[in-house]
Design an enzyme around this catalytic site. Structure first.
Site, PDB file in Angstrom:
ATOM      1  N   ASP A 141      -1.278  -8.230   0.974  1.00 39.12           N
ATOM      2  CA  ASP A 141      -0.022  -8.267   0.215  1.00 39.12           C
ATOM      3  C   ASP A 141       0.407  -9.703  -0.067  1.00 39.12           C
ATOM      4  OD1 ASP A 141       0.322  -5.484   0.110  1.00 39.12           O
ATOM      5  OD2 ASP A 141       1.329  -5.439   2.048  1.00 39.12           O
ATOM      6  N   LYS A 165       5.937  -7.557   2.602  1.00 42.37           N
ATOM      7  CA  LYS A 165       5.669  -7.363   4.030  1.00 42.37           C
ATOM      8  C   LYS A 165       4.506  -8.262   4.438  1.00 42.37           C
ATOM      9  CE  LYS A 165       4.996  -2.825   3.996  1.00 42.37           C
ATOM     10  NZ  LYS A 165       4.877  -2.692   2.519  1.00 42.37           N
ATOM     11  N   HIS A 224       0.125   1.046   9.795  1.00 40.07           N
ATOM     12  CA  HIS A 224      -1.156   1.558   9.291  1.00 40.07           C
ATOM     13  C   HIS A 224      -1.956   2.166  10.429  1.00 40.07           C
ATOM     14  CE1 HIS A 224       0.140  -1.931   6.918  1.00 40.07           C
ATOM     15  NE2 HIS A 224      -0.138  -1.158   5.905  1.00 40.07           N
ATOM     16  N   GLY A 237       0.826  -1.192   0.000  1.00 39.82           N
ATOM     17  CA  GLY A 237       0.000   0.000   0.000  1.00 39.82           C
ATOM     18  C   GLY A 237       0.863   1.246   0.000  1.00 39.82           C
ATOM     19  N   SER A 238       0.372   2.323  -0.600  1.00 36.88           N
ATOM     20  CA  SER A 238       1.084   3.597  -0.516  1.00 36.88           C
ATOM     21  C   SER A 238       0.861   4.206   0.868  1.00 36.88           C
ATOM     22  CB  SER A 238       0.579   4.544  -1.614  1.00 36.88           C
ATOM     23  OG  SER A 238       0.951   4.030  -2.879  1.00 36.88           O
ATOM     24  N   GLY A 239       1.557   5.298   1.131  1.00 37.59           N
ATOM     25  CA  GLY A 239       1.445   5.950   2.433  1.00 37.59           C
ATOM     26  C   GLY A 239       2.623   5.656   3.345  1.00 37.59           C
ATOM     27  N   HIS A 240       3.547   4.787   2.856  1.00 38.27           N
ATOM     28  CA  HIS A 240       4.735   4.458   3.649  1.00 38.27           C
ATOM     29  C   HIS A 240       5.998   5.077   3.043  1.00 38.27           C
ATOM     30  CE1 HIS A 240       2.139   1.636   5.648  1.00 38.27           C
ATOM     31  NE2 HIS A 240       1.971   0.913   4.555  1.00 38.27           N
TER      32      HIS A 240
END
Lengths: 328, 328
Positions: free
Chosen positions: A109, A104, A214, A53-56
């Site tokens: 994922d 991860k 998250h 996921g994006s945001g990391h």
């Protein structure tokens, strides 16, 4: 919600366009923003592909380049990329020596990378699960993969660049993951653009101890303690989990979650280093900065990776990515 | 206030201790935390010294090392370092070719660096004032020195490393400053540890347009607009100030103030690049990240530095510091 954006629907693609334009010497964007790939591929080298996921950010796109990843697949914010993204990335960067997926440990994922692996030939996978905070979590069966993933990507990336073959890279990745432990703490929640409000509520005097990247719950909600007290407990968890392996040379990595300034990260590093060294660990390599984030969450994680001569050599090897660069 | 700290009195020194320990290959801490200096001095090279209030990390300590600064003097948070710090630093790093002080234009900094310069031999100074937001400000007569200071330190640092003499370095620094314009916007206020509360109040739907790096007022308080609208106005201010010089190759530097994630910075970069290029500027070099901060303030600044072949060569030259590293 206060963010620099034009619309919720285009935050990710506009950001990826900017990222690709700013680093056009290193990487290119795949069609439909499905993946970011290294600009100059190295024929005969095993291709390393990660994503999530994006945001990391800068994880994982910021680690695409010489000596690290060949491609990264960005999902929507905090949402797994889809198998067609990994398939497209593999097709774009596999030069014939096979692919290693670095994943991860989150259910989405793992499932999507697994699906892509089954539809491809010559793919092996390393699943990272370095977070000692909790055994199972909101999106995870087993431990979560967090900041230690950077260490796996760096070390395996160096070995791949050097021509190490796929089965040995898979074994190396598993070995680094096995030598790596992390734990984090949050002071505030990040805000997902599409949600428009903080992921979780947290009081002025509180911290989330053992938080996930998250914003998912950790071990407990607690009152905010001194830096030394927080670090003491994180280090105890890491050392306890490593048990009698917790000695000798190690990489100490203090990672900001997005909203915490460097001044505080170095203060935490100072405390963690003292505690680890009191317990027989020798900090021979260090990394302090904002690398594996949770949007604008204030907080940090501490990662310890046990090193030996081989792992140290791969850690030190040249790397040229948007977010990590040395030796070149 | 939610910060990782043990006590207000020791935040800075504990952080500096951690910083020095993490980067012991590059730098050492002077006695009483008066300065951070490059570990391996280069005899015969002009010594570059900067500094200012802490809270802007990685500026300036993160830029100490080969190809950039020889020393940085950290004041207390948002407080100028004292002249004895600059004197001690100069004594520690001057190998006989003289010193150049690089000073951001704030009254306290200018006064204290000036005092140290008068008490030393062979010191010249460059004062940066790249912020086009306001003509005078809370702590400034004339324009403020902000993120463009990084560009001056990098380019002059490369030239100093190459053996350029003091008067020519001073002229080069002034030339880079003259070719550089910045402007910032804040979405939240940072919090000074000793104050214990945000520096300024700002509503949920508001932004401070033209904010300074200490949270000092900019041009106006406004409602939060779209990223494109914000960037459009910042770029117009920069282009208007450069007037008919605003063309040709340039470095575009989008700088986070501490609490803004990379995803948003790259989105702002994407927008700024498009606007500058529409106006005849060619973005030939880029820097996107959190480099000149205001503690945990959410916000960013946009800096444009006009380049020519010489400046581009110095920008590209090897640098090995805690926060900027390439070519080595």
């Amino acid at each position: 919600m206060k963010k620099f954006m034009n619309s919720v629907d285009t935050v990710l693609t506009e950001s990826l366009d900017g990222f690709a334009a700013a680093h056009a010497d290193i990487l290119v964007l795949g069609e439909e923003h499905k993946f970011i790939r290294r600009k100059m591929l190295k024929p005969g080298k095993v291709a390393l592909i990660s994503g999530g996921g994006s945001g990391h950010e800068p994880l994982h796109g910021g680690f695409v380049g010489r000596g690290m990843l060949d491609a990264a697949c960005p999902g929507q914010v905090f949402t797994s990329p889809t198998p067609d993204q990994m398939l497209a990335a593999a097709q774009a960067v596999d030069t014939g020596a096979g692919c290693l997926f670095i994943v991860k440990n989150y259910e989405g994922d793992v499932m999507n990378f697994e699906m892509a692996a089954e539809m491809s030939d010559g793919v092996l996978q390393v699943v990272t699960n370095d977070d000692v905070a909790v055994e199972n979590s909101s999106y995870t069966t087993g431990r979560r993969g967090v900041a230690g993933t950077l260490v796996v990507e760096k070390i395996v990336g160096a070995a791949a660049e050097h021509g190490v073959a796929l089965p040995a890279l898979k074994a190396l990745g598993d070995r680094v993951n096995d030598a790596t432990r992390s734990m984090g703490v949050a002071l505030t929640s990040g805000t997902v653009p599409a949600a428009g409000k903080p992921t979780f509520d947290i009081g002025e005097g509180e911290m989330e101890f053992g938080v996930g990247i998250h914003g998912e719950p950790g071990r407990r909600r607690d009152r905010l303690k001194s830096a030394d007290a927080i670090v003491e407990e994180i280090c105890a968890a890491i050392l306890g989990d490593l048990d009698d392996r917790a000695k000798g040379p190690a990489l100490l990595f203090v990672n900001g979650f997005g909203g915490t300034p460097l001044m505080e990260l170095y203060l935490m590093y100072n405390s963690a280093r003292r505690i680890f060294e009191q317990h027989g660990v020798t900090v021979t390599r260090s990394l302090v900065g904002t690398y594996v984030t949770s949007l604008d969450m204030a907080g940090c994680s501490i990662t310890l990776s046990l090193l030996d001569d081989e792992l140290t050599e791969w850690w030190d090897a040249p790397v040229h990515t948007a977010a990590l660069r040395w030796g070149v």
